[in-house]
Design an enzyme around this catalytic site. Structure first.
Site, PDB file in Angstrom:
ATOM      1  NE  ARG A  54      47.254  71.101   3.508  1.00  0.00           N
ATOM      2  CZ  ARG A  54      46.011  71.361   2.892  1.00  0.00           C
ATOM      3  NH1 ARG A  54      44.967  70.705   3.310  1.00  0.00           N
ATOM      4  NH2 ARG A  54      45.960  71.913   2.078  1.00  0.00           N
ATOM      5  CE1 TYR A 107      64.676  54.848  14.120  1.00  0.00           C
ATOM      6  CE2 TYR A 107      63.939  56.320  12.464  1.00  0.00           C
ATOM      7  CZ  TYR A 107      63.890  55.421  13.507  1.00  0.00           C
ATOM      8  OH  TYR A 107      62.568  55.242  13.784  1.00  0.00           O
ATOM      9  CG  ASP A 179      69.127  62.395  11.690  1.00  0.00           C
ATOM     10  OD1 ASP A 179      69.218  63.086  12.511  1.00  0.00           O
ATOM     11  OD2 ASP A 179      68.539  61.384  11.403  1.00  0.00           O
ATOM     12  CE  LYS A 204      64.112  59.185  18.798  1.00  0.00           C
ATOM     13  NZ  LYS A 204      63.534  59.592  17.481  1.00  0.00           N
TER      14      LYS A 204
END
Length: 384
Positions: A54, A107, A179, A204
């Site tokens: 982690r 978005y 973004d 994406k």
């Protein structure tokens, strides 16, 4: 970005940054370290800084170094999804009572995060047309800590002048978040234009093959990078090793894919402008697009996303989506295959009734890398 890579061109960085040959075998592709914990050489004696995956994992480290290099940043961090990255960023930068300016086109998941999650934590937000720096300035308050921008925006393909809005944010003592999912670092590098943090949905274009979900944050400020890394570890929504490996594979071909996406999108947009059933085409590569000059200034080319509005309203737009054959009806974007969707009923259903509501007659295309003639023929038959 390390000094070793500072003078290299993007295409070289994409292949080599973070991709050090395996010291044990010489493997030219970093291994998938599918491991949760690491043997320590005595208490506190960590090998290479690794103790628990982690906190850090060698495959994820390779991806994070690659992302930082491609965006021209000092620190890259990889997450389980784009929204996980955004959540970490907001909880690092904000405290209850702070204010954020968000764009009037974004978005749907980002809007939902602000409106339904962060707002319950006591963070205020207001909407501005980020294509107009004066509108951003007018939306600022003494409590504004973050200005949030998407450019090109999702799904209306709006363009924001990053350098101009960065100055507005800087003057107000706020940080600018960009973004960069639609553009990718191959077409646009917001940090070089004054942004403080870049956000990506790695799902994406960066992954590029519709086979992985991931997110990223990149910053040029080393101290801010350390703060973000602390919260990444404390909150735990990290990218797994196999997901990291898939994205790292994807970034190697980003430049050639984006060139083809952009070439095909220009042809699609041009055809749509001449079709009788299309009332308007939203693509920054078109000279008549209101953000064309700014996009030409800050982008290498105009990307693979095209939206258009259909004569006949919502039902006609839905019909076009349903009639497509090569364009697959589906959410997401940025894969090698072309996708088509109805934002109002799909990706942006969460913004219905808000200032971000999208037109009901809007269709969004993610133009893939297939033969352009086949794509044009498919759209022509779908439009009827």
């Amino acid at each position: 970005m390390s000094d070793r890579h500072s003078s290299q061109h993007f295409e070289t960085l994409a292949i080599h940054a973070g991709n050090t040959a395996d010291p044990l075998t010489g493997a030219v592709v970093p291994p998938i370290y599918q491991v949760s914990t690491y043997k320590q050489d005595g208490v506190g004696g960590l090998r290479g800084g690794y103790e628990y995956s982690r906190s850090a994992n060698p495959t994820r480290t390779a991806l994070e170094e690659n992302l930082a290099a491609l965006e021209g940043g000092r620190r890259g961090l990889a997450f389980a999804s784009g929204l996980a990255a955004e959540d970490c960023l907001l909880r690092t930068l904000l405290t209850p009572g702070d204010h954020v300016v968000i764009p009037n086109d974004a978005y749907g998941g980002t809007f939902r995060l602000f409106a339904k999650v962060v707002a319950r934590w006591g963070v205020e937000w207001s909407v501005a047309d980020t294509s107009d720096p004066a509108a951003v300035r007018a939306a600022l308050t003494p409590k504004t800590k973050v200005v949030w921008v998407e450019t090109p925006s999702n799904p209306l393909l709006g363009i924001t002048d990053i350098a101009a809005v960065a100055q507005v944010a800087r003057d107000a003592g706020a940080r600018l978040v960009v973004d960069n999912t639609f553009a990718t670092p191959y077409l646009q590098q917001p940090l070089s234009l004054g942004a403080d943090i870049v956000v990506h949905s790695l799902t994406k274009y960066m992954g590029g093959h519709s086979d992985v979900v991931g997110g990223a944050l990149i910053t040029a400020d080393a101290a801010l990078g350390e703060e973000l890394a602390f919260h990444q570890n404390a909150m735990g929504a990290v990218a797994g090793p196999f997901d990291s490996w898939l994205v790292l594979r994807g970034t190697k071909t980003l430049s050639v894919r984006m060139d083809r996406h952009s070439e095909n999108a220009v042809k699609v947009a041009d055809m749509l402008t001449r079709h009788a059933r299309v009332s308007s085409v939203l693509y920054p590569g078109l000279p008549e697009h209101p953000g064309h000059e700014v996009a030409a200034k800050q982008m290498k080319s105009f990307g693979g996303m095209v939206s258009f509005r259909v004569e006949g309203g919502e039902e006609a737009a839905v019909e076009v989506c349903n009639r497509a054959r090569i364009f697959t009806l589906g959410e997401s974007l940025g894969g090698v295959e072309s996708l088509i969707e109805h934002p109002g009923r799909m990706t942006h259903a969460s913004v219905a009734g808000s200032a971000l509501e999208v037109p009901a007659d809007l269709v969004r295309l993610s133009v893939g890398i297939e033969n352009a003639d086949d794509l044009l023929e498919d759209l022509q038959q779908a439009l009827g």
